[in-house]
Design a protein around this motif. Structure first.
Motif: not given
Lengths: 174, 280
Positions: A63, A65-69, A71, A75-76, A148
């Motif tokens: 699950g 972490s959210p993607a930054r702009e 990207k 983190s995966a 997530t």
């Protein structure tokens, strides 16, 4: 042995991988963890179709972490696979090709891996930033409301994993 | 009496949540570096090098070190001469967590009820432990805790007759059972004494101690050193794939206890042992 493989493989090819192989995966894999597995099990209980065709596919227990702009993903890294043990044998019997996670599996899962000529890969736990660099595409394909924990179709390029349990019943964990 | 606006606490919490999920404290970076040098297994060395590289990528590209950015565990040491103004302290702390996790692109891993399980979508509420101390300052320590390792933690209610050998067995049992699930190399927090909840709280709190620092109590210090050696002899190794680096540190805290008991808690943490403190 270091191997580069395109995924998904067909069933016979998964069974050729051996515990200890260091494998770089390129192609398509799907993410699903606790909540998505619970819903998939409910689908099966109700004789409904799963949200994606699992035949020969690889499920990555993850699950992000959210993607930054700009990207693809945040983190995966892998989550502990054992929590999915309750659901896994059924999915393998229905044709699931392989799994990526971390940590020990139950005897039922290990038997199902052998029975189905499958394989269980581990990715390095806690290396989520580094692993995210090998994910070049990500699209939510089911259960968007789970955040997530939604099911994502991931495009990976040289995603590094280690074969922990193979189709002959070998396991790297003591 | 010193007045502190709760907005200061909120902003500090928010900044600290973002910082510690991207940049590990120096003691932990150092511990990992030492581990690479100590590990004898080739695969183990390779995994540890990947973990070091992961830290560099995380900091440079602002990608969280681990996707499990944890449940925010917060220790508040509040000077008794402090008066908080302009709002409720606990609300401000949770607002800081909300702000940090939303604005910092951190994962929202908290569900509103343990059985109904709807994601709160902002990682609140935090788990907050308050203590009142002398003075007029406030020390905030944040330790976002991932659950791969949290799930492998244990409490043992030993008998006084079990003694120090019982404690050693309890620690080794917990670490063995954790194995590859807890993302080794681990940091082991141990609380000995107190009551059922006190030993668990000590085990959690002592994880925020600098890696490499020991207890001031001589026998506890020796126990920490001995247990680190014994744990590393288990052979679990980096990622559980074999090797001589299974733990980076064993931190133990003790407290007086009852004549009838010997509570021991083992709080296991992965190599991403995040802890950050700030004084206001």
């Amino acid at each position: 042995m270091i191997k580069h493989i395109n995924v998904p493989l067909n069933k016979e090819e998964y069974s050729k991988l051996e515990a200890g192989d260091y494998v770089y995966l390129t192609g398509i894999i799907y993410s699903a963890r606790d909540a998505a597995h619970k819903r998939m099990q409910q689908c099966l209980d109700n004789n409904e179709e799963l949200p994606f065709d699992i035949k020969d596919q690889i499920i990555y227990y993850m699950g992000p972490s959210p993607a930054r702009e700009g990207k693809v993903i945040g983190s995966a890294g892998p989550t502990t696979a054992g929590r999915m043990d309750k659901y896994t044998p059924k999915l393998l019997d229905l044709g699931l090709g392989a799994m990526i996670g971390k940590g020990k599996r139950s005897a039922d899962v290990m038997n199902a891996i052998v029975r189905n000529g499958s394989v269980y890969f581990a990715a390095v736990g806690g290396a989520g930033a580094l692993l995210s660099k090998a994910i070049v595409g990500s699209e939510v394909v089911a259960y968007d409301d789970l955040g997530t924990e939604a099911v994502r179709k991931l495009e990976v390029k040289d995603f590094p994993v280690i074969v922990v349990a193979d189709s002959k019943g070998n396991c790297l964990y003591k | 009496m010193r007045e502190i606006n709760v907005a200061c606490v909120r902003d500090a919490v928010s900044e600290m949540c973002i910082r510690i999920n991207h940049v590990l404290s120096e003691d932990m970076q150092c511990a990992l570096k030492n581990a690479v040098a100590c590990e004898k297994s080739e695969l183990g060395k390779q995994i540890l090098s990947q973990l070091e590289e992961n830290l560099v990528v995380a900091e440079e590209e602002m990608i969280p070190i681990c996707q499990d950015t944890g449940m925010a565990v917060i220790f508040m040491e509040i000077g008794q001469d402090v008066h908080f103004t302009d709002g409720n302290l606990e609300d401000a702390i949770n607002e800081g967590v909300r702000k940090g996790y939303v604005e910092g692109f951190l994962r929202k891993s908290v569900v509103d009820d343990p059985l109904i399980r709807n994601n709160t979508k902002d990682n609140t509420p935090a788990v907050i432990h308050y203590s009142v101390v002398p003075g007029n300052k406030v020390k905030i320590t944040i330790s976002p805790k991932g659950f791969g390792s949290e799930n492998m933690s244990r409490v043992f209610m030993l008998k006084p007759a079990d003694g120090i050998e019982g404690v050693k067995n309890a620690i080794l049992t917990a670490v063995k059972d954790a194995g590859p699930n807890a993302c080794p190399p681990m940091v082991i927090g141990v609380g000995i004494g107190g009551t059922f909840e006190k030993c668990a709280l000590m085990a959690k709190h002592v994880l925020t101690r600098e890696a490499g620092k020991h207890s001031d109590i001589e026998y506890v210090k020796e126990l920490e050193t001995e247990m680190l050696k014994k744990i590393n002899e288990l052979g679990i190794g980096p990622a559980g794939l074999g090797g001589n680096v299974t733990a980076l540190a064993v931190n133990i805290e003790t407290y007086p206890t009852h004549i009838a008991g010997l509570p021991v808690a083992i709080n296991i943490c992965c190599h991403v042992n995040r802890h950050i403190s700030r004084e206001i």
